[in-house]
Each structure stands twice: as C-alpha cells, then as structure tokens.
Design an enzyme around this catalytic site. Sequence first.
Site, PDB file in Angstrom:
ATOM      1  N   GLU A  26     -10.139   2.201   3.740  1.00 47.68           N
ATOM      2  CA  GLU A  26      -9.806   3.344   2.867  1.00 47.68           C
ATOM      3  C   GLU A  26     -11.062   3.856   2.151  1.00 47.68           C
ATOM      4  O   GLU A  26     -11.279   5.071   2.062  1.00 47.68           O
ATOM      5  CB  GLU A  26      -8.756   2.883   1.858  1.00 47.68           C
ATOM      6  CG  GLU A  26      -8.264   3.910   0.876  1.00 47.68           C
ATOM      7  CD  GLU A  26      -7.312   3.274  -0.128  1.00 47.68           C
ATOM      8  OE1 GLU A  26      -7.545   3.441  -1.343  1.00 47.68           O
ATOM      9  OE2 GLU A  26      -6.358   2.584   0.286  1.00 47.68           O
ATOM     10  N   SER A  65       0.824  -1.211   0.000  1.00 49.00           N
ATOM     11  CA  SER A  65       0.000   0.000   0.000  1.00 49.00           C
ATOM     12  C   SER A  65       0.856   1.257   0.000  1.00 49.00           C
ATOM     13  O   SER A  65       1.898   1.311   0.641  1.00 49.00           O
ATOM     14  CB  SER A  65      -0.930   0.027   1.213  1.00 49.00           C
ATOM     15  OG  SER A  65      -1.705   1.214   1.189  1.00 49.00           O
ATOM     16  N   HIS A 112      -7.739  -3.313   4.596  1.00 48.82           N
ATOM     17  CA  HIS A 112      -7.118  -1.979   4.572  1.00 48.82           C
ATOM     18  C   HIS A 112      -7.816  -1.125   3.503  1.00 48.82           C
ATOM     19  O   HIS A 112      -8.185   0.026   3.743  1.00 48.82           O
ATOM     20  CB  HIS A 112      -5.625  -2.115   4.269  1.00 48.82           C
ATOM     21  CG  HIS A 112      -4.957  -0.863   3.776  1.00 48.82           C
ATOM     22  ND1 HIS A 112      -5.139  -0.376   2.493  1.00 48.82           N
ATOM     23  CD2 HIS A 112      -4.103   0.007   4.381  1.00 48.82           C
ATOM     24  CE1 HIS A 112      -4.440   0.735   2.337  1.00 48.82           C
ATOM     25  NE2 HIS A 112      -3.812   0.980   3.462  1.00 48.82           N
ATOM     26  N   ASN A 113      -8.029  -1.705   2.320  1.00 48.69           N
ATOM     27  CA  ASN A 113      -8.665  -0.957   1.235  1.00 48.69           C
ATOM     28  C   ASN A 113     -10.128  -0.664   1.539  1.00 48.69           C
ATOM     29  O   ASN A 113     -10.641   0.390   1.155  1.00 48.69           O
ATOM     30  CB  ASN A 113      -8.550  -1.732  -0.079  1.00 48.69           C
ATOM     31  CG  ASN A 113      -7.152  -1.686  -0.664  1.00 48.69           C
ATOM     32  OD1 ASN A 113      -6.189  -1.397   0.037  1.00 48.69           O
ATOM     33  ND2 ASN A 113      -7.024  -1.981  -1.941  1.00 48.69           N
ATOM     34  N   LYS A 125      -4.649  -6.675   3.406  1.00 45.98           N
ATOM     35  CA  LYS A 125      -4.604  -5.557   2.446  1.00 45.98           C
ATOM     36  C   LYS A 125      -6.002  -5.240   1.924  1.00 45.98           C
ATOM     37  O   LYS A 125      -6.359  -4.065   1.731  1.00 45.98           O
ATOM     38  CB  LYS A 125      -3.661  -5.904   1.286  1.00 45.98           C
ATOM     39  CG  LYS A 125      -3.635  -4.869   0.137  1.00 45.98           C
ATOM     40  CD  LYS A 125      -3.224  -3.483   0.629  1.00 45.98           C
ATOM     41  CE  LYS A 125      -2.828  -2.538  -0.489  1.00 45.98           C
ATOM     42  NZ  LYS A 125      -3.762  -2.357  -1.587  1.00 45.98           N
TER      43      LYS A 125
END
Length: 498
Positions: free
Chosen positions: A196, A135, A192-193, A189
């Site tokens: 986001e 990232s 995480h996105n 990940k």
Amino acid sequence: MESAAALSRIGLAGLAVMGQNLALNIADKGFPISVYNRTASKVDETVDRALREGTLPLTGHYNPRDFVLSLSHPRSVIILVKAGAPVDQTIAALSDHLEPGDAIIDGGNEWYENTERRVEQVKEKGILYLGMGVSGGEEGARNGPSLMPGGSYQAYSNVQDILHKIAAQVNDGPCVTYIGEGGSGNFVKMVHNGIEYGDMQLISEAYDVLKHVGGLSNSELAEIFDEWNRGELESFLIEITADIFKVKDHEGGDGYLVDKILDKTGMKGTGKWTVQQAAELSVAAPTIAASLDCRYLSGLKEERENAASVLKEAGLNEEVGALRSGVDKKRLIDDVRQALYASKICSYAQGMNLLRAKSVEKGWDLNLGELARIWKGGCIIRAVFLDRIKKAYQRNPNLASLIVDPEFAREMVQRQGAWRRVVGLAISSGISTPGMCASLAYFDTYRRARLPANLVQAQRDLFGAHTYERVDRPGAFHTEWTKIARQSGAAGVGAFNG
C-alpha cells in the site's frame, strides 16, 4: 443464570471507530454481539448506533466479567485496541473470566512476534488465539473488509461462518481465508500495508509528473484518474485519487483542497516493519523502501524549504518550465499510465516475494494466489489486476517472481518504453520519482543475466579476503590483487599512456 438463547454469539472489546464499525457489521449480518469498552460512553454510543442503524442485535457491557459471561460457549472475543501494551492489558482483563477452549482474536495492526508470544502465553490457560489483519478502513469494517486471520485453526473454525459473512464479497468468494499458524495473519497484513505504501507513492509520483511537467489542472487530473479507473489500473486508490482532485476548498477560499494540504505524510509503522523484514530476509523491496524514505523526507519540511532556497542561490534553476512547452500532453498521460502500471507490478512482486521468504522461514505454507484473491475486495490495495496475480500463482505456485509470469512479462516489455520515457523526463525536469525509478531499476537488475557484482566481489576479496567464485570452474578462490597489480603496474601504465 442467563439462558443460552439470550447469550451473544461473539464479543468485541475496543470501540474506537474500527471497533464500532466491525461490531455493527457483525450485528447487521444477524449475529448477536456483545460489546465492551473501558470508557462507558463508547459503549453507549455503539448501542445507540445499533438502534439507529436498524435495531441490530447488539448489547453493551460495562465490565470485563459481565461482557465475557454474556457470550455463548465456546466464547470468541475480538479485541480492537491500540497495538502493544494495551493489547496485553486487555488480554489480562478478559482472560481472568475466559475458560479453556475460548478464543481471543486480535484485529489490530500488531507486530507478528507479539502475536506469537501471546499465542503461547494464553495457551497455558487453554485459551485459543488468532491475530487477524483487518483492511479497508472504517468503511471496510462496517460494510465488508478483507480479513487475514492467523494462529489457532480451531479459533478460526469457531467463527468461520461469521467472518465469511462480514468480509467483502467478490466473484470468487468472501475476502477471508485462514492464513496459517502463529503470527502469519499479522505478517500478511503488514506486507499488505507495505505494498500500500508503494502504491500510494507511485500514484503521487504520477500526479507530480502530470501536474508539473504536463501542466495539468486538478479537474483534468480528476478526469484522467476516472478514465484510468475504467481500465487496467482500476482500483480503490485510483478511484479515491480521482475524487480527491474534485474537492474544492470551502474553508480557505478559492481553489482545490488538495493544494492546501501540508506536504508531510504520516505513518503508523507497518511500512517500516515491512522494509526491516525485507532486509532481515535478504529480499529486495526497493519500491516499498523508496516509499518509506519519501515519507521520512516529507517530514523534513523546513529543511526542504531551506535547501530549495540555498540551492537556488547557488545557481540551481528549475527545469520544469523549459521542458513543459515542448511536452506532448496526450502522449505524456498515456506514458505515465503505462509507467504506473509497470511500477505497480514490481511493487506487488516485491511484496509477494517477501511473503514467500517468510513463509519458508516459518513453515507457514502461505498460498500466495489465495492472498491475492482476498485482497480483491474490501482492502485498501484492492484492484482488478489482483485477479490476474491470483491466476499467475495458480498457474505456477512456485513462480519466482510476477515479472517472469508469461502474461506479466509481456506487459512489462510492452510498457518499458513509456516507463523509461517518464523516468527520463522526470529526471531531466528535476522531479523526484523514487518509486518509479526504484521499480525500473529493480526490473532492469532482475532481468539481466550478468551484473557488475563481479567487480564488487573482487573488491571484497581484495580488502577482506572474502574469496570469490568463478564462472568457468567450481570452488572458492582468493587472489593477492594488490601485489599482482603492482608487479604489473609499470607495464600497464606505460601501455595506457602510449
């Protein structure tokens, strides 16, 4: 045969922007690297950049065999190609030349189950496999990303020194850690996105309220976001938002560029995966789900324009203008700041709860505090308050939710008045704030000791005999609701009408 001294320490295949930048980052840190791409011009371009950016120890190769043979044992190859079939094709091309003990590290945004399949697939040849979330975008890849490697621990150990050097550096170490087995790195990940997505949606709602209810100009918005970036909201996304408001449109005439951008948001799928996984695991993630829904609705530009016209003709009036004249700008700005912060806590809480649920299901033993730590630098959601999330999980590794951490609980309570004012004002103004509304509803639902779910369960029992539990005695119960209600119906109706 080449001497060991001439061999590269690591290889990277796939030289689009992210691949090129990550390769140059590795070379910049003093690790000799070999690069390969099916399109020869990309290899030449990367070699040329390595020369221009400091005569870096990077060599280009034009076929898989030469590329693999240029690496020292045990070989480690990072691949950065489009997720899905291209990854399988690249693995097939490379594994013909790899040997037992060599490792493949996929740095793309891959679906975690594909990684788990590939771990088993290459294991048959004795090849190790890592799925590594990366990232930070192209800038992070070049100067220091947040890295989330999961899969073979031996494969991680073989390149640990490299990953520690190329990752973003924060006050408590490099932004990389071994995540866990299987597809855990890709899953982390993905979440995480998802966080986001929520973050970006909430910021856009803050902008919408400040602009349309507060009447703030782009230059005022830039100042406000700059100021917010010096306080509790300090983060990469707040920082870049301030910068966006400062950019004038030099191609289309007067005004600011942000106002000329078509209001349709793109996406690559990780947000959708996050919401799907939340549903699969029965984890509530309404803020992240609302952000995904908003991206879908943004894509219906023509339908929205038509709806605006039809509803205006039907008599729907804009309430914003009438409300704006009575708004206290200074108070609104501070209220929106507090509402944004409280909403963000809910979004991160949802993401962390999803990670924990998946960790339990898969036996990954994820360290949530450590995940918050490696997100403090390099990545898109990097923010000052991630350090406080890290400390919350250090205080209590079994924390049920960030909302009940004593520090965050105090902050939520202090901000709830402002939060409710902003959401109420937005609703009165006809401005949609689905992320903030979802966060507030999540908070209000989670904090209530008793919910109206008792009525829903009674309905389920009536039409489907699903049974229910009681608060005053153990066991499962079923009631003939309709029969009993109709027997006593006449008396009940009479009493109501009396």
